[in-house]
Enzyme design. Structure first.
Site, PDB file in Angstrom:
ATOM      1  N   GLN A  41       5.645   9.838   4.434  1.00 27.46           N
ATOM      2  CA  GLN A  41       6.032  10.077   3.628  1.00 27.46           C
ATOM      3  C   GLN A  41       6.648  11.045   3.167  1.00 27.46           C
ATOM      4  O   GLN A  41       8.146  10.904   2.923  1.00 27.46           O
ATOM      5  CB  GLN A  41       5.574   9.438   2.111  1.00 27.46           C
ATOM      6  CG  GLN A  41       4.681   7.924   2.604  1.00 27.46           C
ATOM      7  CD  GLN A  41       4.879   7.172   0.725  1.00 27.46           C
ATOM      8  OE1 GLN A  41       4.014   8.375   0.181  1.00 27.46           O
ATOM      9  NE2 GLN A  41       4.089   6.185   0.514  1.00 27.46           N
ATOM     10  N   ASP A  47       0.593  -1.293   0.051  1.00 26.22           N
ATOM     11  CA  ASP A  47      -0.138  -0.137  -0.095  1.00 26.22           C
ATOM     12  C   ASP A  47       0.767   1.238   0.182  1.00 26.22           C
ATOM     13  O   ASP A  47       0.686   2.061  -0.616  1.00 26.22           O
ATOM     14  CB  ASP A  47      -1.130   0.188   0.824  1.00 26.22           C
ATOM     15  CG  ASP A  47      -2.047  -0.922   1.701  1.00 26.22           C
ATOM     16  OD1 ASP A  47      -2.514  -1.400  -0.175  1.00 26.22           O
ATOM     17  OD2 ASP A  47      -3.101  -0.894   1.928  1.00 26.22           O
TER      18      ASP A  47
END
Length: 279
Positions: A237, A69
């Protein structure tokens, strides 16, 4: 749906073991009549040549992430402005987004070639700080730049002051991201194709603070307190800095990322398997 002929491929970073599978996939896809384009960072990881990110997006009819994912989320964020459909091949544990298993590729890919596939629209968030815009598929998280400290955040909805949060931080999540950090912080699980903004305080310094689910039409502004700096984490991220008295503006984008799912994809089945419900 439009038939897909060219596929842009992205591999999970720092996973050199994907080299053998990529060549197996490339041989299979080529035999089915697809052109396969590999992104340059992924290509360098396995020792071959590739194209830069923008060129892959322009050249491809659809994008493919091979990994989990996290890989798919990275591709979705970075390619969002190109509005290309994205498919994920799951190379690890069952994912919420990368639901196609590698043994299903041979039977599923001919459907892409003929246009006999479905696309699901997953709502995205757009955040902006002083005109610097960015996108998130799961969540935008606000925490003190020093993770061990509490932070004061002032929230407005559609320009009107709403609430002050004091604690470890605040999560602004999409329905797709409701099963990520949001659920760990006590937020609700929300059907991924809903159009909502989820505001979930992280360890608030008050028992009166509770998670909130808003209609997606609302826009949210979060201001960091005096003499504080805030770490803005985008889908886990990417990080941005929110300086004292600066504001982050967050809104939902109804036209979200277009994900290609396995025809047998069932969200509630995945919930049962991931959370061991009903056992």
């Amino acid at each position: 749906m439009e038939p897909i002929h060219t596929i842009g491929v992205f591999l999970r970073p720092l996973t050199h073991s994907l080299r053998q599978y990529f060549f197996e996939f490339q041989d299979l896809a080529t035999s089915l009549g697809f052109e396969v384009v590999l992104e340059s960072i992924s290509a360098k990881m396995i020792g071959i040549e590739g194209l830069d990110f923008e060129s892959v997006c322009h050249k491809s009819d659809a994008l493919l992430s091979i990994g989990g994912d996290g890989t798919l989320i990275s591709v979705a964020r970075r390619s969002f402005i190109h509005q290309k459909p994205i498919l994920g091949i799951n190379m690890g544990n069952l994912g919420f987004l990368t639901d196609l298993q590698k043994e299903e590729v041979e039977t599923f890919f001919p459907l892409l070639k003929s246009g006999n596939y479905n696309i699901a629209n997953h709502m995205m968030l757009e955040g902006s700080i002083n005109g610097d815009c960015f996108f998130a598929l799961n969540d935008i998280i606000l925490r003190h730049i020093n993770n061990g400290s509490m932070i004061h955040l002032r929230a407005s909805i559609d320009g009107e002051y709403f609430n002050s949060y004091y604690g470890d931080g605040l999560i602004i999540a999409t329905p797709t991201g409701s099963t990520a950090y949001n659920i760990s912080a006590g937020g609700a699980v929300v059907y991924p194709f809903s159009y909502n903004l989820l505001l979930t305080p992280i360890c608030p310094h008050s028992l009166t603070q509770r998670p909130l689910v808003l209609p997606g039409e609302f826009e949210v502004d979060i201001e960091v307190g005096n003499n504080e700096e805030c770490n803005v984490v985008i889908d886990g991220q990417e990080n941005k800095l929110l300086k004292p008295n600066q504001c982050i503006h967050i809104k939902a984008l109804k036209s979200g990322v277009k994900l290609i799912h396995n025809p047998h994809w069932n969200y509630f089945k995945i919930l049962r398997q991931k959370f061991h419900w009903g056992e």
